[in-house]
Motif scaffolding. Structure first.
Motif, PDB file in Angstrom:
ATOM      1  N   LEU A   1       0.856  -1.189   0.000  1.00 29.55           N
ATOM      2  CA  LEU A   1       0.000   0.000   0.000  1.00 29.55           C
ATOM      3  C   LEU A   1       0.892   1.239   0.000  1.00 29.55           C
ATOM      4  O   LEU A   1       1.652   1.466   0.942  1.00 29.55           O
ATOM      5  CB  LEU A   1      -0.906   0.007   1.232  1.00 29.55           C
ATOM      6  N   TYR A   2       0.777   2.030  -1.059  1.00 34.09           N
ATOM      7  CA  TYR A   2       1.540   3.280  -1.180  1.00 34.09           C
ATOM      8  C   TYR A   2       0.595   4.456  -0.986  1.00 34.09           C
ATOM      9  O   TYR A   2      -0.498   4.483  -1.560  1.00 34.09           O
ATOM     10  CB  TYR A   2       2.206   3.359  -2.555  1.00 34.09           C
ATOM     11  N   LYS A   3       1.004   5.412  -0.169  1.00 32.14           N
ATOM     12  CA  LYS A   3       0.203   6.620   0.034  1.00 32.14           C
ATOM     13  C   LYS A   3       1.062   7.866  -0.204  1.00 32.14           C
ATOM     14  O   LYS A   3       2.224   7.907   0.188  1.00 32.14           O
ATOM     15  CB  LYS A   3      -0.357   6.694   1.469  1.00 32.14           C
ATOM     16  N   ASP A   4       0.451   8.878  -0.823  1.00 33.03           N
ATOM     17  CA  ASP A   4       1.048  10.212  -0.935  1.00 33.03           C
ATOM     18  C   ASP A   4       0.058  11.161  -0.279  1.00 33.03           C
ATOM     19  O   ASP A   4      -0.960  11.529  -0.879  1.00 33.03           O
ATOM     20  CB  ASP A   4       1.284  10.579  -2.398  1.00 33.03           C
ATOM     21  N   VAL A   5       0.342  11.530   0.969  1.00 36.32           N
ATOM     22  CA  VAL A   5      -0.621  12.332   1.724  1.00 36.32           C
ATOM     23  C   VAL A   5      -0.637  13.788   1.269  1.00 36.32           C
ATOM     24  O   VAL A   5      -1.563  14.531   1.602  1.00 36.32           O
ATOM     25  CB  VAL A   5      -0.323  12.264   3.247  1.00 36.32           C
ATOM     26  N   ASN A   6       0.378  14.193   0.515  1.00 33.57           N
ATOM     27  CA  ASN A   6       0.404  15.550  -0.029  1.00 33.57           C
ATOM     28  C   ASN A   6      -0.530  15.660  -1.228  1.00 33.57           C
ATOM     29  O   ASN A   6      -1.339  16.588  -1.328  1.00 33.57           O
ATOM     30  CB  ASN A   6       1.830  15.935  -0.423  1.00 33.57           C
TER      31      ASN A   6
END
Length: 279
Positions: free
Chosen positions: A105-110
């Motif tokens: 699971l990859y997340k980019d919170v920006n």
């Protein structure tokens, strides 16, 4: 004046460089309680099978994950562990959508986006979608997790849940609206808006989660480790939206229930057994 300007520029560049290099690695342990009800056509609970299933589900729900993160990005992966030994008496459980421990699971919170590589029945999918913006209710309640001061935040949401009760020859599907309460503990001492799984959106790293019967607790945390943390977006798999993937999951669950029904009929010669799992 030129010296002062030069000094301030160097300080600013140093702060930016430090933010870019900031990274960490957190280990989380997960556990989910499940209720199992098994009965025969005489309506007598089968306590022996029920205990075996309960023990196996308990082992399968106890997992550890690693969250590699920097200021804006993260990957969340399951650590490699020994699989539970097959239970005596032919009791076995197949988890649809479990991913076999190969999920990323990859997340980019920006940018508020995520990618989730997962498997169903040996086929790899790559779910790409937007992160849900969560309206957290932050509180002044605090506690220590390890050496970090943490604050409590909660949220409440309504969702529709589908449960299945399988009795040989017949499958009953029940839909109901439930209120899901989520409680998390985050630390502003680690100023990243991230956390385990799909949890994020607070002014600090989330170290503990309680949602229904699911518990996630951070057991180890290392900031700026000597070995550089690598964060890579997963790329392999059939690209689908979360909505499309959920539809595929429902179809696979239907197929599994149908196979179970047919197997019970052929093996038991009409004996009726009912299994209901809630969690």
């Amino acid at each position: 004046m030129m010296r002062i300007t030069l000094f301030l520029t160097m300080v600013l560049l140093s702060i930016i460089a430090g933010a870019q290099k900031f990274q960490g690695k957190a280990t989380y342990k997960t556990h989910r309680n499940m209720d199992i009800k098994i009965s025969t056509d005489q309506n007598a609970p089968n306590s022996a099978i029920q205990k075996k299933l309960h023990d196996q589900l308990k082992k399968m729900s106890q997992k550890t994950f690693t969250l590699n993160f920097n200021k804006t990005e993260s990957t969340y992966t399951q650590n490699k562990e020994l699989k539970p030994e097959p239970q005596a008496g032919g009791v076995s459980i197949v988890m649809i959508g479990d991913g076999g421990g190969n999920d990323v699971l990859y997340k980019d919170v920006n940018k508020k986006v995520y990618r989730n590589k997962t498997e169903i029945s040996g086929k790899t999918f790559l779910i790409e979608d937007k992160l849900e913006t969560v309206e957290w209710e932050m509180t002044a309640e605090t506690k220590k997790i390890g050496k970090y001061n943490c604050y409590k935040a909660t949220r409440s949401r309504e969702e529709e849940r589908v449960s299945y009760t399988m009795t040989d020859g017949d499958k009953e599907e029940t839909k109901k609206k439930v209120t899901v309460i989520t409680e998390v503990w985050y630390t502003p001492e680690i100023p990243v808006s991230n956390g385990p799984g799909m949890f994020w959106g607070l002014p600090g790293l989330i170290l503990e989660v309680h949602e229904g019967k699911l518990t996630i607790v951070c057991s180890e945390l290392v900031l700026n480790p000597s070995e550089k943390v690598t964060i890579k977006k997963p790329k392999k798999g059939k690209k689908v939206s979360q909505e499309k993937f959920n539809k595929i999951m429902r179809e696979k669950t239907e197929e599994m229930m149908e196979r179970f029904k047919n197997n019970r009929k052929s093996k038991n010669g009409g004996e009726s057994i009912s299994i209901e799992i809630q969690g």
